[in-house]
Design an enzyme around this catalytic site. Structure first.
Site, PDB file in Angstrom:
ATOM      1  N   THR A  84      -7.242   2.025   3.999  1.00  0.00           N
ATOM      2  CA  THR A  84      -6.375   0.884   3.703  1.00  0.00           C
ATOM      3  C   THR A  84      -7.156  -0.280   3.095  1.00  0.00           C
ATOM      4  O   THR A  84      -6.623  -1.032   2.281  1.00  0.00           O
ATOM      5  CB  THR A  84      -5.658   0.408   4.976  1.00  0.00           C
ATOM      6  N   TYR A 139      38.219  21.554 -22.989  1.00  0.00           N
ATOM      7  CA  TYR A 139      37.016  22.275 -23.408  1.00  0.00           C
ATOM      8  C   TYR A 139      37.411  23.538 -24.145  1.00  0.00           C
ATOM      9  O   TYR A 139      38.152  24.369 -23.614  1.00  0.00           O
ATOM     10  CB  TYR A 139      36.213  22.614 -22.145  1.00  0.00           C
ATOM     11  N   ASN A 167      53.758   9.166 -16.425  1.00  0.00           N
ATOM     12  CA  ASN A 167      53.834  10.055 -15.257  1.00  0.00           C
ATOM     13  C   ASN A 167      53.411  11.457 -15.676  1.00  0.00           C
ATOM     14  O   ASN A 167      53.950  12.015 -16.638  1.00  0.00           O
ATOM     15  CB  ASN A 167      55.263  10.088 -14.715  1.00  0.00           C
ATOM     16  N   ARG A 218      35.528  12.082 -10.814  1.00  0.00           N
ATOM     17  CA  ARG A 218      34.191  12.228 -11.391  1.00  0.00           C
ATOM     18  C   ARG A 218      33.880  11.054 -12.316  1.00  0.00           C
ATOM     19  O   ARG A 218      34.754  10.223 -12.589  1.00  0.00           O
ATOM     20  CB  ARG A 218      34.114  13.585 -12.090  1.00  0.00           C
ATOM     21  N   ALA A 243      53.406  17.607 -11.811  1.00  0.00           N
ATOM     22  CA  ALA A 243      52.577  18.454 -10.951  1.00  0.00           C
ATOM     23  C   ALA A 243      51.987  19.614 -11.747  1.00  0.00           C
ATOM     24  O   ALA A 243      52.660  20.198 -12.595  1.00  0.00           O
ATOM     25  CB  ALA A 243      53.417  18.991  -9.804  1.00  0.00           C
ATOM     26  N   GLY A 285       4.241   0.822   2.039  1.00  0.00           N
ATOM     27  CA  GLY A 285       5.388   1.432   1.369  1.00  0.00           C
ATOM     28  C   GLY A 285       6.253   2.293   2.258  1.00  0.00           C
ATOM     29  O   GLY A 285       7.310   2.760   1.822  1.00  0.00           O
ATOM     30  N   LEU A 289       0.853  -1.200   0.000  1.00  0.00           N
ATOM     31  CA  LEU A 289       0.000   0.000   0.000  1.00  0.00           C
ATOM     32  C   LEU A 289       0.887   1.247   0.000  1.00  0.00           C
ATOM     33  O   LEU A 289       1.704   1.429   0.904  1.00  0.00           O
ATOM     34  CB  LEU A 289      -0.916   0.014   1.230  1.00  0.00           C
ATOM     35  N   ARG A 295       2.626  14.913   6.615  1.00  0.00           N
ATOM     36  CA  ARG A 295       3.522  15.384   7.678  1.00  0.00           C
ATOM     37  C   ARG A 295       4.983  15.498   7.229  1.00  0.00           C
ATOM     38  O   ARG A 295       5.807  16.072   7.928  1.00  0.00           O
ATOM     39  CB  ARG A 295       3.412  14.481   8.909  1.00  0.00           C
TER      40      ARG A 295
HETATM   41  C1  UD1 Z   1      -3.146   1.680   9.689  1.00  0.00           C
HETATM   42  C2  UD1 Z   1      -4.004   0.662  10.428  1.00  0.00           C
HETATM   43  C3  UD1 Z   1      -3.620   0.670  11.897  1.00  0.00           C
HETATM   44  C4  UD1 Z   1      -2.157   0.350  12.048  1.00  0.00           C
HETATM   45  C5  UD1 Z   1      -1.333   1.316  11.210  1.00  0.00           C
HETATM   46  C6  UD1 Z   1       0.100   0.884  11.206  1.00  0.00           C
HETATM   47  C7  UD1 Z   1      -6.104   0.666   9.225  1.00  0.00           C
HETATM   48  C8  UD1 Z   1      -7.497   1.125   9.217  1.00  0.00           C
HETATM   49  N1  UD1 Z   1      -5.382   1.024  10.267  1.00  0.00           N
HETATM   50  O1  UD1 Z   1      -3.337   2.947  10.252  1.00  0.00           O
HETATM   51  O2  UD1 Z   1      -4.385  -0.291  12.603  1.00  0.00           O
HETATM   52  O3  UD1 Z   1      -1.778   0.433  13.402  1.00  0.00           O
HETATM   53  O4  UD1 Z   1      -1.778   1.316   9.847  1.00  0.00           O
HETATM   54  O5  UD1 Z   1       0.886   1.884  10.632  1.00  0.00           O
HETATM   55  O6  UD1 Z   1      -5.696  -0.029   8.328  1.00  0.00           O
HETATM   56  N2  UD1 Z   1      -2.833   3.861   2.351  1.00  0.00           N
HETATM   57  C9  UD1 Z   1      -3.288   3.737   1.067  1.00  0.00           C
HETATM   58  N3  UD1 Z   1      -4.512   4.216   0.760  1.00  0.00           N
HETATM   59  C10 UD1 Z   1      -5.302   4.812   1.691  1.00  0.00           C
HETATM   60  C11 UD1 Z   1      -4.833   4.916   3.013  1.00  0.00           C
HETATM   61  C12 UD1 Z   1      -3.594   4.420   3.310  1.00  0.00           C
HETATM   62  O7  UD1 Z   1      -2.590   3.217   0.199  1.00  0.00           O
HETATM   63  O8  UD1 Z   1      -6.391   5.228   1.323  1.00  0.00           O
HETATM   64  C13 UD1 Z   1      -1.495   3.359   2.664  1.00  0.00           C
HETATM   65  C14 UD1 Z   1      -0.574   4.457   3.093  1.00  0.00           C
HETATM   66  O9  UD1 Z   1       0.136   4.966   1.989  1.00  0.00           O
HETATM   67  C15 UD1 Z   1       0.337   3.757   4.065  1.00  0.00           C
HETATM   68  C16 UD1 Z   1      -0.532   2.657   4.631  1.00  0.00           C
HETATM   69  O10 UD1 Z   1      -1.603   2.484   3.752  1.00  0.00           O
HETATM   70  O11 UD1 Z   1       1.437   3.160   3.434  1.00  0.00           O
HETATM   71  C17 UD1 Z   1      -1.030   2.980   6.021  1.00  0.00           C
HETATM   72  O12 UD1 Z   1      -1.785   4.153   5.975  1.00  0.00           O
HETATM   73  P1  UD1 Z   1      -1.872   5.116   7.227  1.00  0.00           P
HETATM   74  O13 UD1 Z   1      -2.876   6.155   6.947  1.00  0.00           O
HETATM   75  O14 UD1 Z   1      -0.530   5.534   7.620  1.00  0.00           O
HETATM   76  O15 UD1 Z   1      -2.364   4.086   8.326  1.00  0.00           O
HETATM   77  P2  UD1 Z   1      -3.513   4.267   9.379  1.00  0.00           P
HETATM   78  O16 UD1 Z   1      -4.820   4.242   8.663  1.00  0.00           O
HETATM   79  O17 UD1 Z   1      -3.212   5.386  10.233  1.00  0.00           O
END
Ligand code: UD1
Ligand code: CA
Length: 520
Positions: free
Chosen positions: A85, A403, A393, A349, A396, A109, A12, A19
């Site tokens: 997620t 260029y 050789n 380089r 110095a 990821g 994911l 942040r």
């Molecule tokens: C999620 C878990 C939480 C866990 C935490 C660990 C859920 C609902 N919660 O939290 O229990 O403790 O991860 O880090 O799953 N992502 C997507 N698409 C989205 C949202 C997220 O691809 O729509 C990916 C983000 O890029 C990231 C990962 O999923 O790599 C986790 O997303 P993030 O929002 O950080 O996790 P939480 O929802 O806070």
């Protein structure tokens, strides 16, 4: 563990990472010479899954291009506007075969220290337990905003409650009010039975504190259907740690480096000061090599055995041969041959290739320069677009003037040839094998084998100039005193003077390092 190959891995990586406060998507920020996503893909690929899918959305083009660059076989899956997620995972499943069965791993990821071994252990554990879902969990001193893992008396997982939802229960003071105090957290890394995952996700809604489709809701659905959910609790907390901001990026970067440096020390490399030594994940180092303080070995750098690198050296994509010494040097995409020496204060380089036992010395810059075996470029030189033959050789202060303001040109120096100090080699120019160039020359035409070329103004000495033009200075007084004492000493030094004046070859006083000549 390799017999437990997952059917697929879904990474994911669609989230924004606000942040980080960055124009670059979070998963493309690097530590240890790979992006966060690169680390995740490397660990995933190591388990040899049947399919590897990466879910993208934020900065889709950049992330997808990076995925393709790292792994042509990885499939990019696009997440739509539905958040969470669970939805991300569903979009990942959509690009996999509809009849996929077996174990699907889901990872993230932005968790760069998770190892291939942990994913392999998770797969093995999941497949031997017969559970429908196995989740990697960790016990933290402070569970922060992670999802809480709720277990039953048997130790199986009942549900994962998101922090915000757990907080709401605390405020409501209901039967789940205690969940927020649980310290066992969801890492967000799971093994699922493919069919359970597919059918459960179709049921998951968005009725929660964040209005998102939660992947964690699959657990409750699996339990309701009488399936087992187990936890794989891991001790190494760094492996579950994600990057959310640049403070965590630095923390995880430092820990990754600590692990990498320790790995190489255990492989027989001496690292004098681990705290100031940075070694990228793709760098390799041979046995009995010594890495001195303040050294960075970056990218696909390879160091041979018995070499010495550092102090104060940064090498990026550089190949260093066995027994070479590289001191206070900056190098990029260069090759340093076995037992060659480089530095101090050298700048190599791209395209620099130094042959075995060759030397690039102090305050020398090289670019696109192939320097033969045993050849030496010892002091204060720029060698750009050059071929330098074996055993040659370069004196110095020699400059390879490559260029002309419009184009770059090449200079060739033949084997065992000798270029005198302070020479400008105005490219394109070729000095054949076994030739000399007199010191201070500005060379514009080729030199043939066995010749010496001298190209500079003949020296002219003007008698009495100081007395006439600088009368009354300390210099004039010194000249006068010298003249007086020479007259006084005449008897004692007559023999020497006769010898000096009797010499017709003006270069008799030059026998080695300051080569020059006067063909007249
Ligand atoms: C999620 C878990 C939480 C866990 C935490 C660990 C859920 C609902 N919660 O939290 O229990 O403790 O991860 O880090 O799953 N992502 C997507 N698409 C989205 C949202 C997220 O691809 O729509 C990916 C983000 O890029 C990231 C990962 O999923 O790599 C986790 O997303 P993030 O929002 O950080 O996790 P939480 O929802 O806070
Ligand atoms: Ca979230």
């Amino acid at each position: 563990m390799s017999e437990n190959r997952p059917a697929a891995i879904i990474i994911l990586a669609a989230g924004e990472g606000t942040r980080m406060k960055s124009k670059t998507p979070k998963v493309l920020h690097p530590i240890g010479g790979r992006t966060l996503l690169g680390h995740a893909m490397y660990a995933a690929r190591g388990t040899r899954p049947g399919h590897l899918a990466v879910v993208v959305r934020h900065e889709r083009e950049r992330v997808a291009a990076h995925v393709a660059e790292l792994d042509v076989e990885a499939i990019v899956a696009d997440q739509d506007e539905v958040k969470g997620t669970g939805r991300a995972c569903e979009c990942g499943l959509d690009v996999l075969p509809a009849d996929l069965t077996g174990t699907v791993l889901v990872t993230m990821g932005d968790v760069p220290l998770l190892t291939q071994q942990t994913l392999a252990d998770l797969t093995a554990r999941h497949e031997s337990s017969g559970a429908a879902v196995t989740v990697i969990t960790a016990e933290l001193p402070d569970a922060k905003a992670y999802g809480r893992v709720v277990r039953d008396e048997a130790g199986d997982v009942v549900e994962i409650m998101e922090f915000k939802d757990a907080l709401a229960h605390r405020e409501a003071g209901d039967e789940f009010a205690h969940v927020v105090d649980i310290r066992e957290i969801n890492s967000g890394i799971y093994a699922f039975d493919a069919e359970v995952l597919r059918s459960a996700l179709a049921e998951v809604g968005t009725d929660n504190a964040q209005g998102e489709k939660y992947l964690t809701d699959v657990i409750g659905i699996a339990r309701r259907d009488g399936r087992r959910v187990t936890a794989h609790l891991i001790e190494d907390l760094w492996q579950t740690e994600g990057v959310n901001d640049r403070v965590q990026l630095a923390d995880l970067g430092r820990e990754l480096n600590r692990r990498t440096v320790e790995h190489w020390m255990r492989e027989g490399v001496t690292v004098v000061d681990p705290a100031t030594t940075w070694i990228d994940a793709d760098t390799t180092i041979g046995q009995d090599t010594v890495i001195r303080p303040n050294t960075q070995l970056l990218g696909a750098t390879t160091i041979g055995a018995g070499a010495v690198v550092g102090p104060d050296t940064t090498l990026t994509g550089v190949e260093v041969g066995d027994g070479a010494s590289v001191v206070r040097t900056q190098g990029e995409l260069a090759i340093i041959g076995p037992e060659a020496t480089v530095g101090p204060f050298s700048y190599l380089r791209p395209g620099t290739e130094l042959g075995a036992r060759g030397k690039i010395g102090g305050f020398v810059e090289t670019k696109n320069a192939v320097i033969g075996e045993g050849a030496k470029v010892p002091h204060l030189t720029y060698a750009g677009d050059a071929t330098i033959g074996e055993g040659a050789n370069i004196g110095a202060g020699t400059i390879f003037a490559n260029y002309d303001g419009v184009d770059k040109h090449h200079t060739t120096i033949g084997a065992h040839s000798f270029v005198g100090s302070d020479t400008v080699l105005i490219a394109p120019v070729t000095v054949a094998d076994g030739a000399y160039v007199g010191a201070g020359s500005a060379l514009t035409s080729d030199v043939e084998a066995g010749q010496i070329a001298v190209s500079r103004a003949r020296q002219r000495n003007i008698d009495g100039w100081v007395a006439r033009k600088r009368a009354g200075t300390k210099t004039a007084a010194a000249a006068e005193a010298a003249a007086a004492s020479a007259t006084g000493d005449q008897t004692a030094t007559t023999g020497d003077q006769t010898t000096a004046t009797g010499t017709t070859e003006p270069d008799a006083r030059h026998t080695h390092s300051q080569s020059e000549g006067d063909p007249a």
